[in-house]
Write a protein that holds these residues in place. Structure first.
Motif, PDB file in Angstrom:
ATOM      1  N   TYR A   1       0.833  -1.208   0.000  1.00 29.43           N
ATOM      2  CA  TYR A   1       0.000   0.000   0.000  1.00 29.43           C
ATOM      3  C   TYR A   1       0.868   1.259   0.000  1.00 29.43           C
ATOM      4  CZ  TYR A   1      -2.994   3.687   1.885  1.00 29.43           C
ATOM      5  OH  TYR A   1      -3.645   4.884   2.104  1.00 29.43           O
ATOM      6  N   GLY A   2       1.939   1.244   0.785  1.00 28.29           N
ATOM      7  CA  GLY A   2       2.872   2.378   0.808  1.00 28.29           C
ATOM      8  C   GLY A   2       3.479   2.611  -0.566  1.00 28.29           C
ATOM      9  N   ALA A   3       3.889   1.521  -1.222  1.00 32.42           N
ATOM     10  CA  ALA A   3       4.496   1.624  -2.560  1.00 32.42           C
ATOM     11  C   ALA A   3       3.492   2.157  -3.586  1.00 32.42           C
ATOM     12  CB  ALA A   3       5.022   0.264  -2.995  1.00 32.42           C
ATOM     13  N   ILE A   4       2.258   1.677  -3.522  1.00 34.32           N
ATOM     14  CA  ILE A   4       1.234   2.133  -4.476  1.00 34.32           C
ATOM     15  C   ILE A   4       0.887   3.602  -4.228  1.00 34.32           C
ATOM     16  CG2 ILE A   4      -1.162   1.822  -5.243  1.00 34.32           C
ATOM     17  CD1 ILE A   4      -0.799  -1.192  -4.671  1.00 34.32           C
ATOM     18  N   SER A   5       0.855   4.008  -2.967  1.00 34.17           N
ATOM     19  CA  SER A   5       0.590   5.416  -2.637  1.00 34.17           C
ATOM     20  C   SER A   5       1.666   6.322  -3.228  1.00 34.17           C
ATOM     21  CB  SER A   5       0.537   5.623  -1.123  1.00 34.17           C
ATOM     22  OG  SER A   5      -0.508   4.883  -0.568  1.00 34.17           O
ATOM     23  N   ILE A   6       2.920   5.890  -3.139  1.00 33.43           N
ATOM     24  CA  ILE A   6       4.025   6.664  -3.715  1.00 33.43           C
ATOM     25  C   ILE A   6       3.906   6.681  -5.234  1.00 33.43           C
ATOM     26  CG2 ILE A   6       6.549   6.774  -3.987  1.00 33.43           C
ATOM     27  CD1 ILE A   6       5.357   7.598  -1.194  1.00 33.43           C
ATOM     28  N   PHE A   7       3.522   5.551  -5.817  1.00 33.58           N
ATOM     29  CA  PHE A   7       3.314   5.474  -7.267  1.00 33.58           C
ATOM     30  C   PHE A   7       2.254   6.482  -7.695  1.00 33.58           C
ATOM     31  CE2 PHE A   7       0.823   3.848 -10.834  1.00 33.58           C
ATOM     32  CZ  PHE A   7       1.810   3.684 -11.802  1.00 33.58           C
ATOM     33  N   ALA A   8       1.141   6.528  -6.964  1.00 33.46           N
ATOM     34  CA  ALA A   8       0.040   7.449  -7.301  1.00 33.46           C
ATOM     35  C   ALA A   8       0.484   8.902  -7.245  1.00 33.46           C
ATOM     36  CB  ALA A   8      -1.139   7.225  -6.346  1.00 33.46           C
ATOM     37  N   ALA A   9       1.301   9.217  -6.237  1.00 36.66           N
ATOM     38  CA  ALA A   9       1.709  10.609  -6.032  1.00 36.66           C
ATOM     39  C   ALA A   9       2.911  11.025  -6.880  1.00 36.66           C
ATOM     40  CB  ALA A   9       2.025  10.826  -4.554  1.00 36.66           C
ATOM     41  N   SER A  10       3.789  10.058  -7.206  1.00 37.72           N
ATOM     42  CA  SER A  10       5.082  10.430  -7.787  1.00 37.72           C
ATOM     43  C   SER A  10       5.402   9.876  -9.177  1.00 37.72           C
ATOM     44  CB  SER A  10       6.205  10.001  -6.833  1.00 37.72           C
ATOM     45  OG  SER A  10       6.024  10.572  -5.563  1.00 37.72           O
ATOM     46  N   ALA A  11       4.615   8.955  -9.691  1.00 33.36           N
ATOM     47  CA  ALA A  11       4.939   8.364 -10.997  1.00 33.36           C
ATOM     48  C   ALA A  11       4.969   9.415 -12.107  1.00 33.36           C
ATOM     49  CB  ALA A  11       3.942   7.263 -11.340  1.00 33.36           C
ATOM     50  N   SER A  12       4.142  10.436 -11.966  1.00 31.92           N
ATOM     51  CA  SER A  12       4.126  11.508 -12.973  1.00 31.92           C
ATOM     52  C   SER A  12       5.459  12.246 -13.024  1.00 31.92           C
ATOM     53  CB  SER A  12       2.986  12.490 -12.700  1.00 31.92           C
ATOM     54  OG  SER A  12       3.115  13.061 -11.422  1.00 31.92           O
ATOM     55  N   ASN A  13       6.193  12.255 -11.904  1.00 35.34           N
ATOM     56  CA  ASN A  13       7.503  12.911 -11.869  1.00 35.34           C
ATOM     57  C   ASN A  13       8.504  12.228 -12.794  1.00 35.34           C
ATOM     58  OD1 ASN A  13       6.588  14.780 -10.037  1.00 35.34           O
ATOM     59  ND2 ASN A  13       7.351  13.684  -8.267  1.00 35.34           N
ATOM     60  N   VAL A  14       8.395  10.908 -12.932  1.00 36.45           N
ATOM     61  CA  VAL A  14       9.274  10.169 -13.846  1.00 36.45           C
ATOM     62  C   VAL A  14       8.964  10.580 -15.284  1.00 36.45           C
ATOM     63  CG1 VAL A  14      10.007   7.875 -14.635  1.00 36.45           C
ATOM     64  CG2 VAL A  14       9.480   8.245 -12.213  1.00 36.45           C
ATOM     65  N   CYS A  15       7.670  10.688 -15.605  1.00 32.33           N
ATOM     66  CA  CYS A  15       7.263  11.162 -16.940  1.00 32.33           C
ATOM     67  C   CYS A  15       7.790  12.570 -17.192  1.00 32.33           C
ATOM     68  CB  CYS A  15       5.740  11.171 -17.063  1.00 32.33           C
ATOM     69  SG  CYS A  15       5.035   9.543 -17.221  1.00 32.33           S
ATOM     70  N   ASN A  16       7.677  13.418 -16.184  1.00 36.84           N
ATOM     71  CA  ASN A  16       8.177  14.795 -16.305  1.00 36.84           C
ATOM     72  C   ASN A  16       9.659  14.808 -16.659  1.00 36.84           C
ATOM     73  OD1 ASN A  16       5.657  15.590 -15.479  1.00 36.84           O
ATOM     74  ND2 ASN A  16       6.297  16.414 -13.520  1.00 36.84           N
ATOM     75  N   PHE A  17      10.418  13.950 -15.982  1.00 36.00           N
ATOM     76  CA  PHE A  17      11.872  13.905 -16.186  1.00 36.00           C
ATOM     77  C   PHE A  17      12.214  13.533 -17.633  1.00 36.00           C
ATOM     78  CE2 PHE A  17      15.989  11.651 -15.969  1.00 36.00           C
ATOM     79  CZ  PHE A  17      16.777  12.679 -15.481  1.00 36.00           C
ATOM     80  N   PHE A  18      11.519  12.521 -18.174  1.00 34.71           N
ATOM     81  CA  PHE A  18      11.817  12.070 -19.533  1.00 34.71           C
ATOM     82  C   PHE A  18      11.198  12.966 -20.605  1.00 34.71           C
ATOM     83  CE2 PHE A  18      12.627   8.099 -17.188  1.00 34.71           C
ATOM     84  CZ  PHE A  18      13.928   7.865 -17.624  1.00 34.71           C
ATOM     85  N   ASN A  19      10.237  13.779 -20.204  1.00 31.95           N
ATOM     86  CA  ASN A  19       9.540  14.668 -21.137  1.00 31.95           C
ATOM     87  C   ASN A  19      10.181  16.041 -21.232  1.00 31.95           C
ATOM     88  OD1 ASN A  19       7.275  14.952 -22.913  1.00 31.95           O
ATOM     89  ND2 ASN A  19       6.291  16.218 -21.387  1.00 31.95           N
ATOM     90  N   VAL A  20      11.116  16.345 -20.321  1.00 29.63           N
ATOM     91  CA  VAL A  20      11.665  17.694 -20.180  1.00 29.63           C
ATOM     92  C   VAL A  20      12.450  18.162 -21.410  1.00 29.63           C
ATOM     93  CG1 VAL A  20      13.889  17.189 -19.075  1.00 29.63           C
ATOM     94  CG2 VAL A  20      12.636  19.236 -18.426  1.00 29.63           C
ATOM     95  N   HIS A  21      12.983  17.207 -22.181  1.00 28.48           N
ATOM     96  CA  HIS A  21      13.787  17.576 -23.371  1.00 28.48           C
ATOM     97  C   HIS A  21      12.978  18.327 -24.416  1.00 28.48           C
ATOM     98  CE1 HIS A  21      12.097  14.574 -26.170  1.00 28.48           C
ATOM     99  NE2 HIS A  21      11.933  13.853 -25.083  1.00 28.48           N
ATOM    100  N   LYS A  22      11.672  18.278 -24.328  1.00 23.56           N
ATOM    101  CA  LYS A  22      10.814  19.022 -25.252  1.00 23.56           C
ATOM    102  C   LYS A  22      10.883  20.523 -25.009  1.00 23.56           C
ATOM    103  CE  LYS A  22       7.323  15.403 -25.903  1.00 23.56           C
ATOM    104  NZ  LYS A  22       5.903  15.060 -25.711  1.00 23.56           N
ATOM    105  N   TYR A  23      11.266  20.894 -23.794  1.00 24.55           N
ATOM    106  CA  TYR A  23      11.222  22.303 -23.403  1.00 24.55           C
ATOM    107  C   TYR A  23      12.581  22.938 -23.150  1.00 24.55           C
ATOM    108  CZ  TYR A  23       6.542  20.542 -22.703  1.00 24.55           C
ATOM    109  OH  TYR A  23       5.340  19.923 -22.895  1.00 24.55           O
ATOM    110  N   ILE A  24      13.591  22.113 -22.856  1.00 20.56           N
ATOM    111  CA  ILE A  24      14.929  22.679 -22.600  1.00 20.56           C
ATOM    112  C   ILE A  24      15.977  21.861 -23.352  1.00 20.56           C
ATOM    113  CG2 ILE A  24      14.304  23.564 -20.316  1.00 20.56           C
ATOM    114  CD1 ILE A  24      15.993  21.202 -19.155  1.00 20.56           C
ATOM    115  N   TYR A  25      17.162  22.447 -23.501  1.00 22.64           N
ATOM    116  CA  TYR A  25      18.284  21.706 -24.096  1.00 22.64           C
ATOM    117  C   TYR A  25      18.882  20.770 -23.068  1.00 22.64           C
ATOM    118  CZ  TYR A  25      17.931  25.212 -27.767  1.00 22.64           C
ATOM    119  OH  TYR A  25      17.477  26.019 -28.777  1.00 22.64           O
TER     120      TYR A  25
END
Length: 196
Positions: free
Chosen positions: A172-196
């Motif tokens: 449950y702790g792991a899933i709660s972190i996934f719910a709150a933070s998984a989008s941060n991983v997407c943000n990290f890999f998506n950032v190249h669209k906006y910066i060099y």
């Protein structure tokens, strides 16, 4: 511009609403399966780690939004600003992790539930790599909202699929972190669209 502000406000409100409603949907099921002990353990770990995460962030989420919004039309300057803020944030996270692991090994209440604390502490890392402040500074509220809702929906399904007994509180702790933070991983890999 007025339309853009209104739209961003609506998207931000939807994200906030989903963040509030998510625990209301999951809590009756989780509390029935895990009982007061399991939910209490996860809440305790989450609240302790929140203090470490707050220290690691150093006010960067607020400062980052303002700093990136100011230079968002100049990709070179935006890239430089984001990289500098990211490096400061990442170094603070490393320092915070060192303190966290020292505390973890010397405080019996934390050491007894070591695995749960380590899993929950991943929020510190995810917060530093997520650069949520950049997306807010660039007013990418549709992206932020859609990704957040998607991962909360996946987490909801995972909770019903994987949590069936009291000992599943670490899951449950792991899933709660996934719910709150998984989008941060997407943000990290998506950032190249906006910066060099």
């Amino acid at each position: 511009k007025k339309k853009s502000l209104k739209f961003n406000a609506i998207m931000s409100s939807i994200k906030t609403f989903v963040t509030i409603i998510f625990p209301l949907i999951t809590f009756p099921y989780i509390s029935r399966i895990l009982g007061p002990s399991g939910t209490g353990n996860v809440s305790f770990a989450t609240s302790i780690v929140a203090y470490f995460a707050l220290f690691a962030q150093l006010g960067i989420p607020t400062y980052g939004i303002r700093a990136t919004a100011r230079v968002r039309d100049d990709k070179m300057l935006l890239s430089k600003t984001v990289q500098e803020i990211f490096i400061i944030n990442f170094l603070m996270s490393v320092l915070t992790y060192i303190v966290f692991f020292v505390v973890l090994n010397f405080v019996p209440q934390m050491y007894n539930d070591k695995m749960l604390f380590i899993i929950v502490s991943s929020t510190i890392l995810f917060s530093s790599i997520g650069m949520d402040w950049l997306y807010k500074g660039l007013e990418k509220y549709t992206y932020i909202t859609v990704v957040s809702i998607l991962f909360k929906f996946i987490a909801l399904i995972l909770m019903f699929l994987l949590i069936h007994q009291k000992s599943d509180y670490v899951v449950y702790g792991a899933i709660s972190i996934f719910a709150a933070s998984a989008s941060n991983v997407c943000n990290f890999f998506n950032v190249h669209k906006y910066i060099y």
